[in-house]
Design an enzyme around this catalytic site. Structure first.
Site, mmCIF file in Angstrom:
data_model
loop_
_atom_site.group_PDB
_atom_site.id
_atom_site.type_symbol
_atom_site.label_atom_id
_atom_site.label_comp_id
_atom_site.label_asym_id
_atom_site.label_seq_id
_atom_site.Cartn_x
_atom_site.Cartn_y
_atom_site.Cartn_z
ATOM 1 N N ASP A 14 3.607 -5.282 12.321
ATOM 2 C CA ASP A 14 4.308 -5.810 11.137
ATOM 3 C C ASP A 14 5.814 -5.875 11.383
ATOM 4 O O ASP A 14 6.483 -6.790 10.888
ATOM 5 C CB ASP A 14 4.021 -4.929 9.918
ATOM 6 N N ARG B 298 9.451 6.340 15.760
ATOM 7 C CA ARG B 298 9.512 7.219 14.588
ATOM 8 C C ARG B 298 8.202 7.152 13.812
ATOM 9 O O ARG B 298 7.436 6.197 13.943
ATOM 10 C CB ARG B 298 10.671 6.799 13.678
ATOM 11 N N ASN C 280 0.827 -1.221 0.000
ATOM 12 C CA ASN C 280 0.000 0.000 0.000
ATOM 13 C C ASN C 280 0.846 1.250 0.000
ATOM 14 O O ASN C 280 2.025 1.229 0.383
ATOM 15 C CB ASN C 280 -0.862 0.079 1.278
ATOM 16 N N ALA C 281 0.209 2.353 -0.376
ATOM 17 C CA ALA C 281 0.718 3.673 -0.012
ATOM 18 C C ALA C 281 -0.090 4.101 1.204
ATOM 19 O O ALA C 281 -1.309 3.925 1.236
ATOM 20 C CB ALA C 281 0.522 4.648 -1.163
ATOM 21 N N GLY D 165 1.352 -1.155 3.868
ATOM 22 C CA GLY D 165 0.772 -2.456 3.519
ATOM 23 C C GLY D 165 1.377 -3.508 4.423
ATOM 24 O O GLY D 165 2.607 -3.573 4.572
HETATM 25 O O1 RIB Z 1 -0.219 -2.628 9.786
HETATM 26 C C1 RIB Z 1 -0.073 -1.327 9.302
HETATM 27 C C2 RIB Z 1 -0.454 -1.271 7.871
HETATM 28 O O2 RIB Z 1 -1.838 -1.564 7.772
HETATM 29 C C3 RIB Z 1 -0.291 0.083 7.217
HETATM 30 O O3 RIB Z 1 0.976 0.260 6.647
HETATM 31 C C4 RIB Z 1 -1.422 0.114 6.216
HETATM 32 O O4 RIB Z 1 -0.999 0.111 4.884
HETATM 33 C C5 RIB Z 1 -2.295 -1.097 6.535
HETATM 34 O O5 RIB Z 1 -2.084 -2.105 5.636
#
Ligand code: RIB
Length: 297
Positions: free
Chosen positions: A249, A282, A12-13, A40
């Site tokens: 993530d 950050r 994603n952006a 993403g």
């Molecule tokens: O987990 C964070 C992510 O969730 C973000 O970067 C956004 O793109 C969504 O996918």
């Protein structure tokens, strides 16, 4: 190209809006500014692992709009192999991230090109999945593709790290291919069908469904897990958070990198909690992730 980790997932952006607080329904408020950053869940996890030194390939899709360049920027900088990332007509996945002064965020994702990550696109990456140590999956691409990727990877004896985020219904047979299944407390509650209490052992409860190993993140309360019939826990690192976007993530990417290097899930979770803690210091998701050798909290 052979690599340690193949991530099949979303790119994603992230349109990040800084706001003093989240608006109430029907309310208009003035924000402080905006920035578009790479994001993403799939791409974030790939970048987190690659920055820590793992060799990583991405399977996914971006669109033909200007957001595609932003979305791929972090993957390129981290050296993630992009041969299996397709460009499809239409918009790139877009996440609108509202970041309030208390560091809490809310996110709306418009999948865009991520919808084009079909089971056949996954099957086209068969050789890549066969040669990898770990296949990392989340739930921001069509569920049929998540299921197929888990089957293909498992069929090649490639370990499947399945992060059911955002929360999604998956067949028990797919959950049983995970080693580990990684969820936060909210997602674990949805999979188990009841709210969780810290005093219980939901990781063991999920393992009892036939899942080989389980990792559950509890935010500031740390991480619990279950592997080889035993439960474990790891405390969180205490830091002053600026932006928690993508911290989960960062955790998953770091966990995958450590597992690929041969660690147990408990040992991998120790490093992953430190990487996740570094990421909240950050702004942004990928932009906040540490590189190998950076000091960690
Ligand atoms: O987990 C964070 C992510 O969730 C973000 O970067 C956004 O793109 C969504 O996918």
């Amino acid at each position: 190209m052979d690599c340690d980790i193949v991530v099949v997932g979303s790119i994603n952006a992230d349109l990040v809006l800084r706001v003093p607080r989240h608006p109430d329904p029907g309310e208009t408020i003035l924000g402080r500014g905006s920035v578009t950053l790479p994001g993403g869940k799939g791409a974030n996890q790939a970048v987190a692992a690659a920055r820590l030194g793992a060799t990583v390939a991405m399977v996914g899709a971006v669109g033909t709009d200007p957001h595609a360049e932003v979305a791929l920027q972090g993957l390129r900088e981290a050296g993630v192999a992009l041969d299996q990332v397709r460009t499809v007509e239409g918009p790139t996945g877009l996440a609108v991230v509202t970041l309030a002064d208390d560091s809490e965020n809310s996110i709306i994702v418009i999948p865009g090109a991520n919808e084009a990550v079909t089971p056949s696109l996954v099957e086209a990456a068969d050789q890549l999945l066969a040669a990898a140590r770990i296949c990392v999956l989340q739930a921001e691409i069509p569920m049929g593709s998540v299921i197929r990727a888990a089957e293909v990877a498992h069929g090649h004896a490639t370990r499947v790290l399945l992060n059911v985020a955002p929360a999604a219904a998956l067949p028990r047979a797919t959950l049983q291919l995970a080693d580990p299944l990684v969820v936060n407390e909210h997602e674990a509650g949805i999979l188990l069908g009841h709210a969780l209490r810290r005093t219980e052992d939901p990781a063991a409860e999920l393992a009892a469904l036939g899942v080989r190993s389980v990792v559950i993140t509890w935010g500031a309360a740390g991480v619990t897990g279950h592997e080889d019939g035993a439960s474990w826990s790891v405390p969180a690192r205490r830091v002053e958070a600026l932006d928690t976007t993508g911290a989960g993530d960062a955790f998953v990417g770091a966990l995958a990198a450590e597992l690929a290097a041969g660690s147990s899930s408990q040992r991998a979770a120790v490093l992953a909690t430190r990487v996740a803690a570094a990421s909240v210091l950050r702004l942004g998701a990928q932009t906040s992730y540490p590189w190998k050798g950076d000091p960690l909290p």
